[in-house]
Design an enzyme around this catalytic site. Structure first.
Site, PDB file in Angstrom:
ATOM      1  N   GLU A  43       0.803  -1.233   0.000  1.00  0.00           N
ATOM      2  CA  GLU A  43       0.000   0.000   0.000  1.00  0.00           C
ATOM      3  C   GLU A  43       0.830   1.274   0.000  1.00  0.00           C
ATOM      4  OE1 GLU A  43      -0.286   2.012   2.887  1.00  0.00           O
ATOM      5  OE2 GLU A  43       0.145   0.708   4.578  1.00  0.00           O
ATOM      6  N   GLU A 133     -12.877   1.236   9.316  1.00  0.00           N
ATOM      7  CA  GLU A 133     -11.620   1.012  10.038  1.00  0.00           C
ATOM      8  C   GLU A 133     -11.454   2.096  11.089  1.00  0.00           C
ATOM      9  OE1 GLU A 133      -8.215   0.913   7.357  1.00  0.00           O
ATOM     10  OE2 GLU A 133      -6.815   1.240   9.002  1.00  0.00           O
TER      11      GLU A 133
HETATM   12  C1  V0V Z   1     -16.858  -7.668   1.700  1.00  0.00           C
HETATM   13  N1  V0V Z   1     -18.075  -7.079   1.772  1.00  0.00           N
HETATM   14  C2  V0V Z   1     -17.909  -5.744   1.744  1.00  0.00           C
HETATM   15  C3  V0V Z   1     -16.510  -5.543   1.638  1.00  0.00           C
HETATM   16  N2  V0V Z   1     -15.890  -6.757   1.620  1.00  0.00           N
HETATM   17  N3  V0V Z   1     -18.779  -4.721   1.804  1.00  0.00           N
HETATM   18  C4  V0V Z   1     -18.281  -3.480   1.747  1.00  0.00           C
HETATM   19  N4  V0V Z   1     -16.955  -3.204   1.648  1.00  0.00           N
HETATM   20  C5  V0V Z   1     -16.051  -4.194   1.594  1.00  0.00           C
HETATM   21  N5  V0V Z   1     -14.760  -3.919   1.483  1.00  0.00           N
HETATM   22  C6  V0V Z   1     -19.380  -7.747   1.871  1.00  0.00           C
HETATM   23  C7  V0V Z   1     -19.534  -8.842   0.835  1.00  0.00           C
HETATM   24  O1  V0V Z   1     -19.976  -8.280  -0.371  1.00  0.00           O
HETATM   25  C8  V0V Z   1     -20.554  -9.754   1.491  1.00  0.00           C
HETATM   26  O2  V0V Z   1     -21.836  -9.248   1.240  1.00  0.00           O
HETATM   27  C9  V0V Z   1     -20.258  -9.615   2.975  1.00  0.00           C
HETATM   28  O3  V0V Z   1     -19.484  -8.410   3.127  1.00  0.00           O
HETATM   29  C10 V0V Z   1     -19.487 -10.775   3.564  1.00  0.00           C
HETATM   30  O4  V0V Z   1     -18.401 -10.997   2.742  1.00  0.00           O
HETATM   31  P1  V0V Z   1     -17.512 -12.296   2.804  1.00  0.00           P
HETATM   32  O5  V0V Z   1     -17.902 -13.213   1.741  1.00  0.00           O
HETATM   33  O6  V0V Z   1     -17.443 -12.796   4.217  1.00  0.00           O
HETATM   34  O7  V0V Z   1     -16.204 -11.602   2.326  1.00  0.00           O
HETATM   35  P2  V0V Z   1     -14.749 -11.744   2.712  1.00  0.00           P
HETATM   36  O8  V0V Z   1     -14.373 -13.142   3.070  1.00  0.00           O
HETATM   37  O9  V0V Z   1     -14.067 -11.074   1.594  1.00  0.00           O
HETATM   38  O10 V0V Z   1     -14.588 -10.862   4.051  1.00  0.00           O
HETATM   39  C11 V0V Z   1     -15.009  -9.556   4.128  1.00  0.00           C
HETATM   40  C12 V0V Z   1     -14.373  -8.897   5.361  1.00  0.00           C
HETATM   41  C13 V0V Z   1     -12.835  -8.987   5.172  1.00  0.00           C
HETATM   42  C14 V0V Z   1     -14.869  -7.468   5.404  1.00  0.00           C
HETATM   43  C15 V0V Z   1     -14.811  -9.655   6.620  1.00  0.00           C
HETATM   44  O11 V0V Z   1     -12.489  -8.345   3.969  1.00  0.00           O
HETATM   45  C16 V0V Z   1     -12.057  -8.387   6.311  1.00  0.00           C
HETATM   46  O12 V0V Z   1     -11.857  -9.005   7.364  1.00  0.00           O
HETATM   47  N6  V0V Z   1     -11.538  -7.130   6.147  1.00  0.00           N
HETATM   48  C17 V0V Z   1     -10.736  -6.451   7.168  1.00  0.00           C
HETATM   49  C18 V0V Z   1      -9.270  -6.420   6.817  1.00  0.00           C
HETATM   50  C19 V0V Z   1      -8.972  -5.717   5.529  1.00  0.00           C
HETATM   51  O13 V0V Z   1      -9.840  -5.386   4.746  1.00  0.00           O
HETATM   52  N7  V0V Z   1      -7.640  -5.468   5.259  1.00  0.00           N
HETATM   53  C20 V0V Z   1      -7.177  -4.818   4.054  1.00  0.00           C
HETATM   54  C21 V0V Z   1      -6.948  -3.360   4.264  1.00  0.00           C
HETATM   55  P3  V0V Z   1     -22.979 -10.155   0.601  1.00  0.00           P
HETATM   56  O14 V0V Z   1     -22.447 -10.598  -0.718  1.00  0.00           O
HETATM   57  O15 V0V Z   1     -23.145 -11.274   1.610  1.00  0.00           O
HETATM   58  O16 V0V Z   1     -24.163  -9.234   0.534  1.00  0.00           O
HETATM   59  S1  V0V Z   1      -5.470  -3.117   5.210  1.00  0.00           S
HETATM   60  C22 V0V Z   1      -5.433  -1.484   5.755  1.00  0.00           C
HETATM   61  O17 V0V Z   1      -6.461  -0.751   5.518  1.00  0.00           O
HETATM   62  C23 V0V Z   1      -4.291  -1.065   6.434  1.00  0.00           C
HETATM   63  C24 V0V Z   1      -3.077  -1.905   6.614  1.00  0.00           C
HETATM   64  C25 V0V Z   1      -4.241   0.306   7.032  1.00  0.00           C
HETATM   65  O18 V0V Z   1      -5.162   1.083   6.882  1.00  0.00           O
HETATM   66  O19 V0V Z   1      -3.222   0.648   7.695  1.00  0.00           O
HETATM   67 CO    CO Z   2      -6.868   1.236   5.710  1.00  0.00          CO
END
Ligand code: V0V
Ligand code: CO
Length: 148
Positions: A43, A133
């Site tokens: 990133e 976040e």
């Molecule tokens: C998934 N969904 C979202 C989404 N990602 N909705 C909005 N925005 C997003 N980014 C929806 C998806 O369409 C599904 O909806 C539902 O959530 C469940 O999805 P899932 O099949 O469980 O999807 P996964 O396995 O992709 O998990 C989604 C989550 C995962 C959000 C749980 O991405 C996560 O744990 N994210 C947190 C960590 C992260 O994103 N890290 C990267 C950035 P429907 O289809 O059921 O309606 S790192 C960062 O920002 C840093 C280092 C920083 O700021 O410093």
């Molecule tokens: Co972030």
């Protein structure tokens, strides 16, 4: 609870191309580039302004693998806004307050974020479809060391 918008996270396929676009088009300075293995991303932070408790940025995110959060997002939805991050004074305290209101936390404890921050995510389904976040920025001294 929220002091400012810390950053908007944007998912992309090609980090270098997007850095070039955002920095040239909007005259934004790239202040950090990092690989975060735990979050599965490569990133960059592009500085917009300074606010209470820290700065505000655009965060460009390229996935390290297809099965990471950003990799899955790109496959499902394509490039675009991935999350919105809010600056908080104390991330652990804010997590507890939000947990008590019944919103699902995706992290049990704070993780390492960009520019030395401490971060935690909230489930998008509990926040109107927006992956949210929480960011506790590093102290100004620590952040200066992280800025490249
Ligand atoms: C998934 N969904 C979202 C989404 N990602 N909705 C909005 N925005 C997003 N980014 C929806 C998806 O369409 C599904 O909806 C539902 O959530 C469940 O999805 P899932 O099949 O469980 O999807 P996964 O396995 O992709 O998990 C989604 C989550 C995962 C959000 C749980 O991405 C996560 O744990 N994210 C947190 C960590 C992260 O994103 N890290 C990267 C950035 P429907 O289809 O059921 O309606 S790192 C960062 O920002 C840093 C280092 C920083 O700021 O410093
Ligand atoms: Co972030």
């Amino acid at each position: 609870m929220f002091m400012r918008i810390d950053h908007i996270g944007i998912a992309c396929h090609d980090l270098e191309a997007k850095i070039a676009f955002f920095s040239e088009t909007f005259e934004l300075e790239v202040v950090a580039r990092e690989v975060n293995e735990e979050q599965g991303v490569k990133e960059a932070m592009l500085h917009i302004a300074d606010g209470e408790g820290g700065g505000s940025y655009i965060q460009l995110l390229e996935p390290l693998s297809d099965d990471s959060p950003v990799g899955k997002f790109l496959a499902r939805r394509g490039e675009g806004v991935h999350h919105v991050a809010f600056g908080v004074r104390d991330v652990t305290e804010t997590m507890a307050k939000i947990d008590a209101k019944g919103v699902r936390l995706l992290d049990e404890r704070p993780r390492h974020g960009s520019l030395g921050s401490q971060i935690a995510f909230l489930h998008p389904k509990d926040v109107g479809g927006m992956l949210t976040e929480l960011v506790q920025a590093a102290s100004p001294d620590e952040m200066a060391k992280k800025r490249s």
